[in-house]
Write a protein that holds these residues in place. Structure first.
Motif, PDB file in Angstrom:
ATOM      1  N   GLN A   1       0.828  -1.196   0.000  1.00 39.69           N
ATOM      2  CA  GLN A   1       0.000   0.000   0.000  1.00 39.69           C
ATOM      3  C   GLN A   1       0.861   1.243   0.000  1.00 39.69           C
ATOM      4  OE1 GLN A   1      -2.727  -0.377   3.425  1.00 39.69           O
ATOM      5  NE2 GLN A   1      -4.384  -0.241   1.940  1.00 39.69           N
ATOM      6  N   LEU A   2       0.410   2.254  -0.715  1.00 42.49           N
ATOM      7  CA  LEU A   2       0.988   3.586  -0.662  1.00 42.49           C
ATOM      8  C   LEU A   2      -0.130   4.518  -0.226  1.00 42.49           C
ATOM      9  CD1 LEU A   2       2.992   3.716  -4.032  1.00 42.49           C
ATOM     10  CD2 LEU A   2       3.845   3.092  -1.772  1.00 42.49           C
ATOM     11  N   VAL A   3       0.113   5.288   0.828  1.00 45.54           N
ATOM     12  CA  VAL A   3      -0.918   6.172   1.359  1.00 45.54           C
ATOM     13  C   VAL A   3      -0.383   7.588   1.422  1.00 45.54           C
ATOM     14  CG1 VAL A   3      -2.446   6.662   3.291  1.00 45.54           C
ATOM     15  CG2 VAL A   3      -1.917   4.282   2.696  1.00 45.54           C
TER      16      VAL A   3
ATOM     17  N   VAL B   1      12.368   3.227  -7.348  1.00 45.20           N
ATOM     18  CA  VAL B   1      12.123   4.592  -7.780  1.00 45.20           C
ATOM     19  C   VAL B   1      10.783   5.024  -7.181  1.00 45.20           C
ATOM     20  CG1 VAL B   1      11.721   6.107  -9.742  1.00 45.20           C
ATOM     21  CG2 VAL B   1      13.359   4.221  -9.941  1.00 45.20           C
ATOM     22  N   MET B   2      10.781   6.166  -6.558  1.00 42.31           N
ATOM     23  CA  MET B   2       9.556   6.721  -5.987  1.00 42.31           C
ATOM     24  C   MET B   2       9.251   8.035  -6.704  1.00 42.31           C
ATOM     25  SD  MET B   2       8.803   4.499  -3.613  1.00 42.31           S
ATOM     26  CE  MET B   2       7.578   5.334  -2.615  1.00 42.31           C
ATOM     27  N   VAL B   3       8.018   8.237  -7.050  1.00 48.81           N
ATOM     28  CA  VAL B   3       7.660   9.407  -7.840  1.00 48.81           C
ATOM     29  C   VAL B   3       6.370  10.021  -7.351  1.00 48.81           C
ATOM     30  CG1 VAL B   3       8.832   8.600  -9.928  1.00 48.81           C
ATOM     31  CG2 VAL B   3       6.425   8.004  -9.544  1.00 48.81           C
TER      32      VAL B   3
ATOM     33  N   TRP C   1       0.557   2.340  -6.784  1.00 47.24           N
ATOM     34  CA  TRP C   1       0.015   3.699  -6.750  1.00 47.24           C
ATOM     35  C   TRP C   1      -0.787   3.913  -5.479  1.00 47.24           C
ATOM     36  CZ3 TRP C   1       0.672   7.464 -10.526  1.00 47.24           C
ATOM     37  CH2 TRP C   1       1.321   7.040 -11.699  1.00 47.24           C
ATOM     38  N   GLY C   2      -0.707   5.151  -4.976  1.00 47.07           N
ATOM     39  CA  GLY C   2      -1.579   5.531  -3.872  1.00 47.07           C
ATOM     40  C   GLY C   2      -2.922   6.004  -4.393  1.00 47.07           C
ATOM     41  N   GLN C   3      -3.780   6.378  -3.462  1.00 44.38           N
ATOM     42  CA  GLN C   3      -5.144   6.785  -3.814  1.00 44.38           C
ATOM     43  C   GLN C   3      -5.238   8.267  -4.161  1.00 44.38           C
ATOM     44  OE1 GLN C   3      -4.041   6.632  -0.767  1.00 44.38           O
ATOM     45  NE2 GLN C   3      -4.785   8.557   0.130  1.00 44.38           N
TER      46      GLN C   3
END
Length: 121
Positions: A3-5, A33-35, A111-113
């Protein structure tokens, strides 16, 4: 479960600052890689900033936005200064293991929300 929050969005006035956070869970993203992407109403999702061993920014935010990461917290940040109405959008963080850092959203698996950023003039 990965999860990405995202958090930290809000309504601000032009010239103000915000710091967005993206907390990852489910696995370690320290080597990914974070974007950050954003999507304004009626527009396509666009790349904003990314971080791997280096950083990359879209031209419209250079000098105003700074992306950073805290691998111990599995979190990536986007410090946004001198915000302008044209920065209004939903901001999404994403992660991927493909190198080099890409501006294409298809390069990212997680992907986050999204979090809403609204800048009033």
């Amino acid at each position: 479960q990965v999860q990405l929050v995202e958090s930290g969005g809000g309504l601000v006035q032009a010239g103000d600052s915000l710091r967005l956070s993206c907390a990852a869970s489910g696995r370690t993203f320290s080597r990914d890689v974070m974007v950050w992407f954003r999507q304004a109403p009626g527009k396509e999702r666009e790349f904003v900033a990314g971080i791997s061993w280096s950083t990359l920014y879209t031209d419209s935010v250079k000098g105003r936005f700074t992306i950073s990461r805290d691998n111990a917290k599995n979190t990536v940040y986007l410090q946004m200064n001198r915000l302008q109405p044209e920065d209004t959008a939903v901001y999404y963080c994403a992660a991927g293991s493909r190198f080099p850092l890409s501006r294409a959203n298809r390069a990212y698996d997680y992907w986050g929300q999204g979090t809403q950023v609204t800048v009033s003039s």
